[in-house]
Design a protein around this motif. Structure first.
Motif, PDB file in Angstrom:
ATOM      1  N   TYR A  11       0.828  -1.187   0.000  1.00 18.17           N
ATOM      2  CA  TYR A  11       0.000   0.000   0.000  1.00 18.17           C
ATOM      3  C   TYR A  11       0.875   1.255   0.000  1.00 18.17           C
ATOM      4  N   ALA A  12       0.303   2.350  -0.466  1.00 16.19           N
ATOM      5  CA  ALA A  12       1.023   3.626  -0.442  1.00 16.19           C
ATOM      6  C   ALA A  12       1.263   4.057   0.997  1.00 16.19           C
ATOM      7  N   LEU A  13       2.447   4.644   1.238  1.00 12.67           N
ATOM      8  CA  LEU A  13       2.792   5.109   2.571  1.00 12.67           C
ATOM      9  C   LEU A  13       3.828   6.223   2.479  1.00 12.67           C
ATOM     10  N   ASN A  14       4.129   6.836   3.590  1.00 12.97           N
ATOM     11  CA  ASN A  14       5.137   7.891   3.665  1.00 12.97           C
ATOM     12  C   ASN A  14       6.409   7.326   4.272  1.00 12.97           C
ATOM     13  N   TYR A  15       7.532   7.571   3.620  1.00 11.96           N
ATOM     14  CA  TYR A  15       8.824   7.114   4.121  1.00 11.96           C
ATOM     15  C   TYR A  15       9.574   8.301   4.715  1.00 11.96           C
ATOM     16  N   VAL A  16      10.039   8.124   5.967  1.00 15.93           N
ATOM     17  CA  VAL A  16      10.775   9.198   6.637  1.00 15.93           C
ATOM     18  C   VAL A  16      12.061   8.631   7.213  1.00 15.93           C
ATOM     19  N   LYS A  17      13.185   9.180   6.815  1.00 16.74           N
ATOM     20  CA  LYS A  17      14.469   8.787   7.389  1.00 16.74           C
ATOM     21  C   LYS A  17      14.845   9.807   8.449  1.00 16.74           C
ATOM     22  N   VAL A  18      14.722   9.415   9.700  1.00 14.19           N
ATOM     23  CA  VAL A  18      14.913  10.360  10.799  1.00 14.19           C
ATOM     24  C   VAL A  18      16.389  10.546  11.124  1.00 14.19           C
ATOM     25  N   LYS A  19      16.677  11.626  11.858  1.00 14.26           N
ATOM     26  CA  LYS A  19      18.047  11.963  12.217  1.00 14.26           C
ATOM     27  C   LYS A  19      18.357  11.693  13.686  1.00 14.26           C
ATOM     28  N   SER A  20      17.354  11.296  14.455  1.00 16.47           N
ATOM     29  CA  SER A  20      17.585  11.009  15.865  1.00 16.47           C
ATOM     30  C   SER A  20      16.499  10.091  16.386  1.00 16.47           C
ATOM     31  N   LYS A  70      14.892  10.630  19.112  1.00 15.18           N
ATOM     32  CA  LYS A  70      13.816  11.512  19.571  1.00 15.18           C
ATOM     33  C   LYS A  70      12.861  11.860  18.430  1.00 15.18           C
ATOM     34  N   GLU A  71      13.413  12.144  17.252  1.00 20.97           N
ATOM     35  CA  GLU A  71      12.574  12.451  16.104  1.00 20.97           C
ATOM     36  C   GLU A  71      11.693  11.257  15.756  1.00 20.97           C
ATOM     37  N   ALA A  72      12.273  10.064  15.841  1.00 16.32           N
ATOM     38  CA  ALA A  72      11.500   8.848  15.563  1.00 16.32           C
ATOM     39  C   ALA A  72      10.368   8.691  16.571  1.00 16.32           C
ATOM     40  N   ALA A  73      10.673   8.920  17.855  1.00 19.84           N
ATOM     41  CA  ALA A  73       9.658   8.797  18.898  1.00 19.84           C
ATOM     42  C   ALA A  73       8.542   9.821  18.696  1.00 19.84           C
ATOM     43  N   ASP A  74       8.914  11.026  18.299  1.00 13.23           N
ATOM     44  CA  ASP A  74       7.913  12.072  18.060  1.00 13.23           C
ATOM     45  C   ASP A  74       6.991  11.700  16.901  1.00 13.23           C
ATOM     46  N   LEU A  75       7.563  11.103  15.861  1.00  5.31           N
ATOM     47  CA  LEU A  75       6.754  10.690  14.713  1.00  5.31           C
ATOM     48  C   LEU A  75       5.785   9.571  15.084  1.00  5.31           C
ATOM     49  N   THR A 107       0.869   4.055   7.997  1.00  6.19           N
ATOM     50  CA  THR A 107       0.802   5.360   7.322  1.00  6.19           C
ATOM     51  C   THR A 107       2.188   5.880   7.006  1.00  6.19           C
ATOM     52  N   HIS A 108       3.163   5.511   7.859  1.00  7.35           N
ATOM     53  CA  HIS A 108       4.539   5.980   7.697  1.00  7.35           C
ATOM     54  C   HIS A 108       5.511   4.847   7.997  1.00  7.35           C
ATOM     55  N   LEU A 109       6.635   4.846   7.294  1.00  6.15           N
ATOM     56  CA  LEU A 109       7.782   4.024   7.662  1.00  6.15           C
ATOM     57  C   LEU A 109       8.832   4.967   8.210  1.00  6.15           C
ATOM     58  N   VAL A 110       9.203   4.751   9.455  1.00  8.71           N
ATOM     59  CA  VAL A 110      10.179   5.612  10.120  1.00  8.71           C
ATOM     60  C   VAL A 110      11.511   4.872  10.159  1.00  8.71           C
ATOM     61  N   ASP A 111      12.427   5.271   9.308  1.00  6.28           N
ATOM     62  CA  ASP A 111      13.702   4.571   9.140  1.00  6.28           C
ATOM     63  C   ASP A 111      14.696   5.005  10.209  1.00  6.28           C
ATOM     64  N   ILE A 112      15.045   4.060  11.103  1.00  6.07           N
ATOM     65  CA  ILE A 112      16.020   4.330  12.163  1.00  6.07           C
ATOM     66  C   ILE A 112      17.293   3.496  11.972  1.00  6.07           C
ATOM     67  N   GLY A 113      17.402   2.828  10.828  1.00  6.52           N
ATOM     68  CA  GLY A 113      18.481   1.871  10.607  1.00  6.52           C
ATOM     69  C   GLY A 113      19.890   2.424  10.697  1.00  6.52           C
ATOM     70  N   GLY A 114      20.079   3.706  10.370  1.00  5.87           N
ATOM     71  CA  GLY A 114      21.436   4.243  10.350  1.00  5.87           C
ATOM     72  C   GLY A 114      21.765   5.194  11.469  1.00  5.87           C
ATOM     73  N   LEU A 115      20.925   5.283  12.482  1.00  9.32           N
ATOM     74  CA  LEU A 115      21.152   6.257  13.553  1.00  9.32           C
ATOM     75  C   LEU A 115      22.385   5.910  14.387  1.00  9.32           C
TER      76      LEU A 115
END
Length: 267
Positions: A2-11, A13-18, A46-54
């Motif tokens: 399904y369609a979704l939003n991809y977000v690569k976070v920088k921290s 905390k940003e991931a937790a906020d999302l 609705t979103h994929l929150v990418d934390i793989g490289g933090l």
């Protein structure tokens, strides 16, 4: 998918906020379970929150008598780490036998522990070593963390930051690989700690568990023969096309004896 939003976070905390702002969002680390699930349209985040490289999640160090492994460390990195090999060689050996090279180069320790697949390897080490799962909100003891089939103590929006493994006197792990997936049909992790012997079993049941009867049998010495009289109730074990409950119960004992042989230096 399904369609979704991809977000690569920088921290973290940003991931937790999302996650807080979007309750239907999912974390993406290695994606070993999530990506196939998305492809089969079994999940619709609705979103994929990418934390793989933090960087926050990608540290390995020994501190205050514990091995601290960041949740974002990939299996092959755990296996190759000189720090892990020196502190807990059994954990490095376990990581080196997870899945196949593709899985080991993408999958993460935190993702595996959070998913709690009943045939995954890391849960046996976490429970066997009496480790602590540290999240963005609290520290959770291994005994409280794993709660059954794909179920953990994690709350919505809670992110694993690292796993803290107490250093044992000695430890080892053996598993019987499923020939296709590499998952454990039965895997046994044995650790000799300051508090006694701990025996954790994965793959054989609906979730990782401690084999208390084996622990009692091994209290006087870590000898394979000590397990001859140890009982394992097969009624609660898995039964499928690959192996029935009784077979798996026997397989657990075989793997436990192989693990004990490793502890004594015999292969």
């Amino acid at each position: 998918m399904y369609a979704l939003n991809y977000v690569k976070v920088k921290s973290v905390k940003e991931a937790a906020d999302l996650l807080s702002a979007h309750p239907e969002a999912k974390l993406l680390a290695g994606g070993m379970t999530l990506i196939p699930t998305l492809k089969q349209r079994l999940a619709r985040p609705t979103h994929l929150v990418d934390i793989g490289g933090l960087p926050e999640l990608r540290k390995i160090e020994v501190k205050a008598g514990k091995l601290l492994v960041g949740a974002g460390m990939r299996h092959h990195e755990v296996a190759a780490s000189a720090t892990v090999r020196k502190a807990i060689p059994a954990l490095a050996s376990l990581a080196s036998a997870i899945g196949d090279p593709q899985v080991r180069n993408l999958g993460t320790m935190g993702g595996s522990v959070a998913n709690n697949d009943p045939a995954a390897d890391y849960p046996a080490a976490v429970l066997g070593m009496d480790a602590t799962v540290v999240t963005t909100k609290r520290a959770i003891a291994a005994a409280d963390f794993f709660q059954g089939l794909f179920t953990t103590a994690l709350n919505e929006g809670e992110i694993i930051v690292r796993i803290e493994f107490p250093l044992a006197k000695r430890a080892a792990y053996s598993k019987f690989h499923h020939p296709a997936s590499g998952y454990a049909m039965a895997g046994v992790f044995i650790a000799e700690t300051g508090g006694g012997v701990r025996v954790a079993v994965t793959g054989a049941g609906p979730g990782v568990f401690r084999w208390k009867e084996a622990e009692a049998a091994l209290a006087k010495g870590l000898k394979p023969a000590a397990l001859d009289g140890a009982k394992l109730d097969a009624s609660s074990l898995n039964s499928d096309m690959h192996a029935d409950r009784e077979y798996r119960a026997n397989l657990v004992k075989v793997m436990a004896k192989r693990t004990l042989a490793k502890l004594s230096g015999k292969k």
